[in-house]
Design an enzyme around this catalytic site. Structure first.
Site, PDB file in Angstrom:
ATOM      1  N   SER A 145       7.544 -48.080  30.564  1.00 10.63           N
ATOM      2  CA  SER A 145       7.591 -46.924  30.576  1.00 10.63           C
ATOM      3  C   SER A 145       6.080 -46.112  30.298  1.00 10.63           C
ATOM      4  O   SER A 145       5.473 -46.643  31.017  1.00 10.63           O
ATOM      5  CB  SER A 145       8.608 -46.241  29.412  1.00 10.63           C
ATOM      6  OG  SER A 145       9.013 -44.808  29.578  1.00 10.63           O
ATOM      7  N   ASP A 148      17.292 -46.096  37.126  1.00 16.62           N
ATOM      8  CA  ASP A 148      16.320 -45.535  36.352  1.00 16.62           C
ATOM      9  C   ASP A 148      15.753 -44.168  36.401  1.00 16.62           C
ATOM     10  O   ASP A 148      15.936 -43.724  37.634  1.00 16.62           O
ATOM     11  CB  ASP A 148      14.992 -46.363  36.763  1.00 16.62           C
ATOM     12  CG  ASP A 148      14.011 -46.392  35.657  1.00 16.62           C
ATOM     13  OD1 ASP A 148      13.794 -45.241  34.752  1.00 16.62           O
ATOM     14  OD2 ASP A 148      12.999 -47.176  35.663  1.00 16.62           O
ATOM     15  N   HIS A 161      16.784 -47.126  32.514  1.00 10.56           N
ATOM     16  CA  HIS A 161      15.308 -47.158  32.102  1.00 10.56           C
ATOM     17  C   HIS A 161      14.816 -48.330  31.176  1.00 10.56           C
ATOM     18  O   HIS A 161      13.661 -48.435  31.209  1.00 10.56           O
ATOM     19  CB  HIS A 161      15.076 -45.539  31.716  1.00 10.56           C
ATOM     20  CG  HIS A 161      13.527 -45.572  31.503  1.00 10.56           C
ATOM     21  ND1 HIS A 161      12.584 -45.590  32.346  1.00 10.56           N
ATOM     22  CD2 HIS A 161      13.013 -45.314  30.186  1.00 10.56           C
ATOM     23  CE1 HIS A 161      11.457 -45.329  31.900  1.00 10.56           C
ATOM     24  NE2 HIS A 161      11.766 -45.130  30.564  1.00 10.56           N
TER      25      HIS A 161
END
Length: 298
Positions: free
Chosen positions: A99, A245, A272
């Site tokens: 991320s 995601d 994610h």
């Protein structure tokens, strides 16, 4: 485990090293403002050849939390990575980021290519605006009543309203941490159990650099876009994402099309936070195998 001073002001960060070996997998957590607690499974990749390093970025976890808004900017975080690498004498590293950590490792690859053996950006794209666009497209998959609730409280900037938080769980349970096989009720329950505790104490960088909510970016990261520079990344790169995601498959595909030496792996049951989902074992296996092959090439 240890602490180190990372700037002239004397601020300290916390780090943890798993195993010993000539190769180092350096891991950057998401957020910005998230701690490394959810990345500890990466320590399983430590063996006689590879050691694994995770650290809480300044302002997060067990690291110092200075009250200075000037610290929460992209260049300083990039230099923090370089400082940790240099002070621990790690040499060239395999740099993983999930991320926000993926954004950080991509920018590091452009600013400090001399510090890298390989690059592993996970669950991230090369443009914040494009990622936010994908997030909003995912929002359109939510039931109409959930969208109405989100719009209602976003308009009022009432992000802590219980109805707003409940509605947001519908999004998180689909696109941030997803149960497999998917069942909405189970997925919400597991998100609350496995993810909420990890990110319950986000550091100040989150508000300053991202914004008030996961899919609402109003901070300085909104301007970040390295799409036109991806061809400059010559480091062997492993791009990782989940089919669901929130950052979207297309944002990852852009990297796959533009980074010269890359592999692009999609985990079909994940979203994610693949490392917290059912395919985590496969995810770790892909990372470990990639590092082995890069080392064999060099």
């Amino acid at each position: 485990e240890g602490r180190m001073v990372i700037d002239e002001a004397g601020h300290e960060i916390y780090y943890r090293l798993f195993g010993e070996g000539p190769e180092t997998l350096m891991c950057l957590a998401g957020g910005p403002g998230g701690n490394t607690q959810y990345l500890t499974r990466l320590g399983e990749l430590a063996n006689g050849d590879v050691q694994v390093l995770i650290h809480d970025q300044l302002g997060t976890g067990k690291s110092d939390r200075p009250d200075d808004p000037r610290l929460w900017n992209f260049p300083r975080f990039v230099e923090e990575v370089e400082t940790v690498r240099s002070k621990l004498n790690l040499g060239k590293v395999h740099l993983y980021g999930q991320s926000w950590g993926g954004m950080l490792c991509l920018q590091y690859a452009l600013d400090h290519p001399e510090g890298l053996k390989s690059l592993i950006p996970s669950n991230i794209g090369a443009s914040t605006a494009e990622m936010v666009r994908e997030m909003w497209q995912h929002r359109l998959e939510l039931p109409a009543e959930v969208l109405r609730t989100l719009a209602k409280y976003e308009g009022r900037q009432d992000f802590e309203n219980p109805e707003m938080l409940a509605a947001s769980l519908q999004y998180y349970a689909r696109f941030v941490r997803r149960a497999t096989p998917f069942d909405l009720e189970t997925s919400i329950k597991e998100f609350i159990e496995f993810v909420v505790p990890v990110f319950a104490d986000l550091g100040p960088a989150y508000q300053a650099m991202w914004g008030p909510f996961e899919f609402i970016c109003t901070g300085s990261l909104l301007e970040w876009d390295i799409t036109d520079r991806l061809h400059e990344i010559e480091t062997p790169t492993l791009i990782l994402t989940g089919w669901y995601d929130e950052c979207g498959l297309e944002t990852h595909r852009v990297m796959a099309e533009r980074i010269p030496d890359n592999e692009y792996v999609i985990f079909g049951n994940s979203s994610h936070c693949v490392i917290l989902e059912k395919e985590a074992d496969a995810y770790l296996g892909v990372i470990g195998n990639f590092i082995q092959r890069v080392v064999a090439r060099t």
